[in-house]
Structures are given as structure tokens and as C-alpha cells.
Scaffold this motif. Structure first.
Motif, PDB file in Angstrom:
ATOM      1  N   SER A   3       0.826  -1.181   0.000  1.00 19.10           N
ATOM      2  CA  SER A   3       0.000   0.000   0.000  1.00 19.10           C
ATOM      3  C   SER A   3       0.854   1.221   0.000  1.00 19.10           C
ATOM      4  O   SER A   3       1.833   1.290   0.689  1.00 19.10           O
ATOM      5  CB  SER A   3      -0.868   0.013   1.235  1.00 19.10           C
ATOM      6  N   SER A   4       0.484   2.196  -0.786  1.00 18.30           N
ATOM      7  CA  SER A   4       1.274   3.398  -0.817  1.00 18.30           C
ATOM      8  C   SER A   4       0.603   4.468  -0.029  1.00 18.30           C
ATOM      9  O   SER A   4       0.768   5.634  -0.280  1.00 18.30           O
ATOM     10  CB  SER A   4       1.451   3.850  -2.243  1.00 18.30           C
ATOM     11  N   LEU A   5      -0.170   4.105   0.935  1.00 15.30           N
ATOM     12  CA  LEU A   5      -0.978   5.079   1.631  1.00 15.30           C
ATOM     13  C   LEU A   5      -0.394   5.586   2.902  1.00 15.30           C
ATOM     14  O   LEU A   5      -0.039   6.721   3.061  1.00 15.30           O
ATOM     15  CB  LEU A   5      -2.290   4.438   2.023  1.00 15.30           C
ATOM     16  N   VAL A   6      -0.413   4.772   3.861  1.00 13.69           N
ATOM     17  CA  VAL A   6      -0.292   5.287   5.210  1.00 13.69           C
ATOM     18  C   VAL A   6       1.102   5.563   5.678  1.00 13.69           C
ATOM     19  O   VAL A   6       1.304   6.403   6.511  1.00 13.69           O
ATOM     20  CB  VAL A   6      -0.908   4.321   6.176  1.00 13.69           C
ATOM     21  N   ALA A 155     -11.697   9.069   4.516  1.00 15.52           N
ATOM     22  CA  ALA A 155     -11.620   8.176   5.675  1.00 15.52           C
ATOM     23  C   ALA A 155     -10.382   7.292   5.586  1.00 15.52           C
ATOM     24  O   ALA A 155      -9.703   7.038   6.593  1.00 15.52           O
ATOM     25  CB  ALA A 155     -12.892   7.332   5.777  1.00 15.52           C
ATOM     26  N   CYS A 156     -10.055   6.816   4.377  1.00 14.67           N
ATOM     27  CA  CYS A 156      -8.835   6.016   4.195  1.00 14.67           C
ATOM     28  C   CYS A 156      -7.597   6.822   4.559  1.00 14.67           C
ATOM     29  O   CYS A 156      -6.688   6.318   5.236  1.00 14.67           O
ATOM     30  CB  CYS A 156      -8.736   5.543   2.745  1.00 14.67           C
ATOM     31  N   GLU A 157      -7.540   8.066   4.122  1.00 11.32           N
ATOM     32  CA  GLU A 157      -6.390   8.919   4.431  1.00 11.32           C
ATOM     33  C   GLU A 157      -6.297   9.205   5.931  1.00 11.32           C
ATOM     34  O   GLU A 157      -5.197   9.237   6.503  1.00 11.32           O
ATOM     35  CB  GLU A 157      -6.493  10.235   3.648  1.00 11.32           C
ATOM     36  N   PRO A 320       2.231   6.028  -4.497  1.00 12.15           N
ATOM     37  CA  PRO A 320       1.548   5.894  -3.204  1.00 12.15           C
ATOM     38  C   PRO A 320       0.318   4.986  -3.290  1.00 12.15           C
ATOM     39  O   PRO A 320      -0.310   4.826  -4.334  1.00 12.15           O
ATOM     40  CB  PRO A 320       1.117   7.334  -2.870  1.00 12.15           C
ATOM     41  N   GLY A 321      -0.032   4.430  -2.146  1.00 13.03           N
ATOM     42  CA  GLY A 321      -1.206   3.567  -2.074  1.00 13.03           C
ATOM     43  C   GLY A 321      -2.494   4.292  -2.393  1.00 13.03           C
ATOM     44  O   GLY A 321      -3.422   3.719  -2.974  1.00 13.03           O
ATOM     45  N   MET A 322      -2.600   5.580  -2.008  1.00 13.13           N
ATOM     46  CA  MET A 322      -3.829   6.322  -2.288  1.00 13.13           C
ATOM     47  C   MET A 322      -4.057   6.464  -3.784  1.00 13.13           C
ATOM     48  O   MET A 322      -5.200   6.518  -4.245  1.00 13.13           O
ATOM     49  CB  MET A 322      -3.779   7.701  -1.618  1.00 13.13           C
ATOM     50  N   VAL A 323      -2.985   6.529  -4.564  1.00 10.69           N
ATOM     51  CA  VAL A 323      -3.133   6.576  -6.019  1.00 10.69           C
ATOM     52  C   VAL A 323      -3.765   5.287  -6.519  1.00 10.69           C
ATOM     53  O   VAL A 323      -4.632   5.291  -7.406  1.00 10.69           O
ATOM     54  CB  VAL A 323      -1.766   6.800  -6.692  1.00 10.69           C
ATOM     55  N   LEU A 324      -3.374   4.162  -5.929  1.00  9.43           N
ATOM     56  CA  LEU A 324      -3.901   2.866  -6.371  1.00  9.43           C
ATOM     57  C   LEU A 324      -5.368   2.708  -5.999  1.00  9.43           C
ATOM     58  O   LEU A 324      -6.165   2.166  -6.769  1.00  9.43           O
ATOM     59  CB  LEU A 324      -3.065   1.747  -5.768  1.00  9.43           C
ATOM     60  N   ILE A 325      -5.741   3.152  -4.814  1.00  9.75           N
ATOM     61  CA  ILE A 325      -7.153   3.052  -4.416  1.00  9.75           C
ATOM     62  C   ILE A 325      -8.010   3.977  -5.271  1.00  9.75           C
ATOM     63  O   ILE A 325      -9.124   3.622  -5.675  1.00  9.75           O
ATOM     64  CB  ILE A 325      -7.306   3.358  -2.922  1.00  9.75           C
TER      65      ILE A 325
END
Length: 397
Positions: A3-6, A155-157, A320-325
Motif C-alpha cells: 500500500s502506498s498510503l499510510v 476516511a482512508c487517508e 503511493p497507495g492512495m493513487v492505487l485506491i
């Protein structure tokens, strides 16, 4: 996890975001108050899935060292005078600022822009439990919907920021360590996400657990509003990795094994203008598009713009993970207009490299009376890098 998010990346002057693989969070923060921060995961093995998944990586700001004291969560206690301090009848206690007047430091959630920090405070309530406060603005440049509600991805962020903040402030993860997100599951309740006449103040009931001094963390989260209504719940796993371990993992996991992916920056990310109508993907602004069409049905090329102010808040060596979601959400549009995104389950298998073409594929939807569900995958060089399952729920209004 990929995940490229958190999570965050190593200690550089700029933040980096994690990729579609189990990616370490590039941002690291100083040790918790009074605690010595060990070099987490410097010599420990990474979880089987961790080497492929990346969360958001934030870089250490200039002038900040691993020994920096982080603002740990407060523990409820009666106010007591400082030893050796004499109180007089005229002395006044220092004013206590009201809640929700400031954010936590941006560095501790791996964000460069203060406007992108959604957490405002924290109180420790037990060995592994915390109550944080936060706020969502009435309007946001990227986290927005067409029906006047707060965004599921917001909410994910917020989930991402909570895990990073607590790891730094409460567990002493130093600046420069990477956070690798293995998986994240988020559920939102659209009936409680309507945006009102003021910003939405949040209470985040959180557990963050780790076995001993393990680099692996488990986080659960419930977000409520001042009326006590549940806005969102979440669950996930991430791993913290030292800069040296991160470098070994990234170079060993490079498919070509000819270049060092950790030397790449967002300047290496190629973007091709497509001049598409953003409404095709459920967006209002063309800058928010992250997909380009192909000749194959339900198949796209990942095509985010590296100058996007939110998706690429800081530099990084992978996507980043947010890009993938977000890519998964756009790949499943259009969905029935009476449905709203209520559930995502994301697994990050590998880092998504900046210089390798990425294919995004959506499965045909499955339906029940109340829901429509898609599964979206990304691949690089034929290798699965990330999977997101999205469920849209019918409103029946």
C-alpha cells in the motif's frame, strides 16, 4: 504490503509516498517523550507480504533528527505543580488551548501541507487504546463527492495518518523509517457523511497493537461525529522498516535488478495528457484523473500527474497507495447513480515502480439486492502489485 498510503519513507528532506507493493512509509518521526527509540527492523525480517507493499513515505524535515521528541498522546491525570515550583495567590496557570484549534505536526503524519493534516489531538486511554480528535473540512480539493458527502477515500487517508502518528508518538518509531502497509479495510456510512454548515469534528477510537517490540502493527479505528454517529470503521496491518532494511528490500525486489529504485523521484514518473472528460470517471477536474484508456475492455493504464497536490504531497520513489485506491475507484465508474462507495478492502503485494508501465484491470461487477461489487488489480511486468475490492451500496431512497 504494497500500500502506498499510510506509511512513510526514509529520512530525507521531502516526504515520499508508498507504492502499490508493501511499501514502507517514508516519513519517520522522533521518539516518544522520554523513550529511547531503537532502530526498528534494522536487523529483523520483514513479514512475508511486507516487501511488496508500500504506504505513504514521508521524509524527515531539515533540521529534525531521530532523537526529536514527539508530542505523545496525553494521559488523563490531575494537574500537579511542577516539583520545586512555588505557587502564589496571584500566579495563574498557563492557559490550556481548546480542542480542535490546531493540528498535530505534519511531519508525524507524513504530510508536507498543513492543510492535508486531519488529526488535531490524542489521548491515551489504555495500554493499546487511544482517543484522537480530528476534523474534516467542508470542502476539499480532492476528497470530494458529487452528492455533498464526505469522501470514502478521506476516511482512508485519516486511517493512514492515525497509524503513522501513533507509531511515531507512542512507539518511538524514528524519523527516516519506512512504513509498509500490508492491507487496509475501510467501511463508511454515507447516511452520516453529509457535509453541514461547519467542518465535521471527529473522534477516533483507536487500538494500535504490536507483539513486544516487533516492527509489525495492527490497527483498528472507529470514527464518530459529535452526535456519536459512526462515520467509518477500519482495520489493517503495517510494518516499520529502518532505512537500511528498506534499501535492501527495495533493491532485492527490483524486477530488473539493474537499477536502484530508491534513487528515483517523481521526476521519473511519465504522464501523458489524454484530454478525457473527467465525468467519465466520476471526477470534476481533469487533474484528478489517474487512468488512461486502452483497447481492452475494463483495462486501463495508470496515468497520474506527478504534480497533483494531494496524491503527491511529497516526493517518493514509488507510487503511493492512495493513487492505487483512487485508480480502483475510477476504474469501476460508472456505477448505478443511486449507489455510494461504502467498503474497500485493499491488499498491497509489491511496490509500484515509477518507471514501469502499470496496467489497471477491473472485473465485471457482481450484484445483490443492495450492493454492487468490483475487484480491481494492478500489474507491472505481469506481476500482481495491488488488489482492491470495492462495494457500492444502493440508497433505496
Amino acid at each position: 504490503m504494497s500500500s502506498s498510503l499510510v506509511l512513510s519513507k526514509d529520512a530525507q528532506v521531502t516526504h515520499t509516498t508508498s507504492n502499490g507493493t508493501t511499501t514502507p512509509d517514508g516519513t519517520t518521526v522522533g521518539a516518544s517523550v522520554g523513550a529511547t527509540t531503537p532502530d526498528i527492523a534494522q536487523n529483523s525480517q520483514i513479514a512475508p507480504n511486507a516487501q511488496n507493499s508500500t504506504i505513504d513515505t514521508a521524509a524527515q524535515p531539515a533540521g529534525v533528527t531521530d532523537g526529536l521528541t514527539t508530542p505523545a498522546c496525553t494521559t488523563p491525570a490531575a494537574a500537579t505543580p511542577t516539583p520545586g515550583t512555588r505557587r502564589t495567590g496571584t500566579a495563574k496557570p498557563a492557559p490550556v488551548p481548546p480542542r480542535l484549534t490546531t493540528t498535530v505536526p505534519a511531519e508525524y503524519v507524513h504530510r508536507a501541507a498543513l492543510a492535508e493534516v486531519f488529526l488535531t489531538g490524542c489521548e491515551k486511554t489504555g495500554p493499546e487504546t487511544y482517543v484522537l480528535t480530528g476534523q474534516w473540512p467542508r470542502a476539499h480539493t480532492f476528497f470530494n463527492t458529487l452528492d455533498g458527502r464526505h469522501d470514502h477515500l478521506q476516511a482512508c487517508e485519516t486511517f493512514r495518518q492515525t497509524g503513522i502518528y501513533l507509531a511515531h508518538a507512542e512507539h518511538g518509531i524514528p524519523l527516516g523509517h519506512h512504513f509498509v502497509m500490508q492491507d487496509m479495510t475501510m467501511t463508511t456510512h454515507p447516511e452520516h457523511l453529509t457535509i453541514g454548515s461547519t467542518p465535521t469534528n471527529l473522534t477516533l477510537h483507536t487500538t494500535l497493537s504490536r507483539p513486544g517490540r516487533s516492527p509489525q502493527f495492527t490497527i483498528t479505528l472507529k470514527i464518530t461525529n459529535p452526535q456519536g454517529e459512526t462515520l467509518s470503521t477500519g482495520y489493517g496491518h503495517f510494518t516499520c522498516i529502518s532505512p537500511a532494511a528498506y534499501h535492501r528490500m527495495r533493491t532485492a525486489g527490483n524486477p530488473d535488478n539493474t537499477t536502484d529504485p530508491t534513487t528515483h523521484t517523481l521526476k521519473a514518473l511519465a504522464h501523458t495528457p489524454t484530454h478525457q472528460d473527467p465525468s467519465i470517471y466520476g471526477r470534476v477536474h481533469s487533474r484528478d484523473l489517474v487512468l488512461a484508456p486502452t483497447h481492452q475492455p475494463r483495462t486501463y493504464r495508470l496515468n497520474p500527474h506527478p504534480a497533483h497536490a494531494v496524491l503527491f504531497d511529497h516526493d517518493g520513489d514509488h507510487l503511493p497507495g492512495m493513487v492505487l485506491i483512487e485508480a480502483a475507484r475510477q476504474a469501476t465508474y460508472p456505477h448505478p447513480p443511486t449507489t455510494q462507495l461504502t467498503h474497500t478492502h485493499t491488499t498491497f503485494h509489491h511496490y509500484v515502480e515509477l518507471t514501469t508501465p502499470t496496467t489497471v484491470t477491473a472485473t465485471p461487477p457482481t450484484h445483490t439486492r443492495d450492493t454492487t461489487t468490483h475487484t480491481v488489480t494492478t500489474h507491472q511486468n505481469g506481476r500482481l502489485t495491488h488488489t482492491t475490492t470495492l462495494t457500492h451500496t444502493h440508497s433505496h431512497r
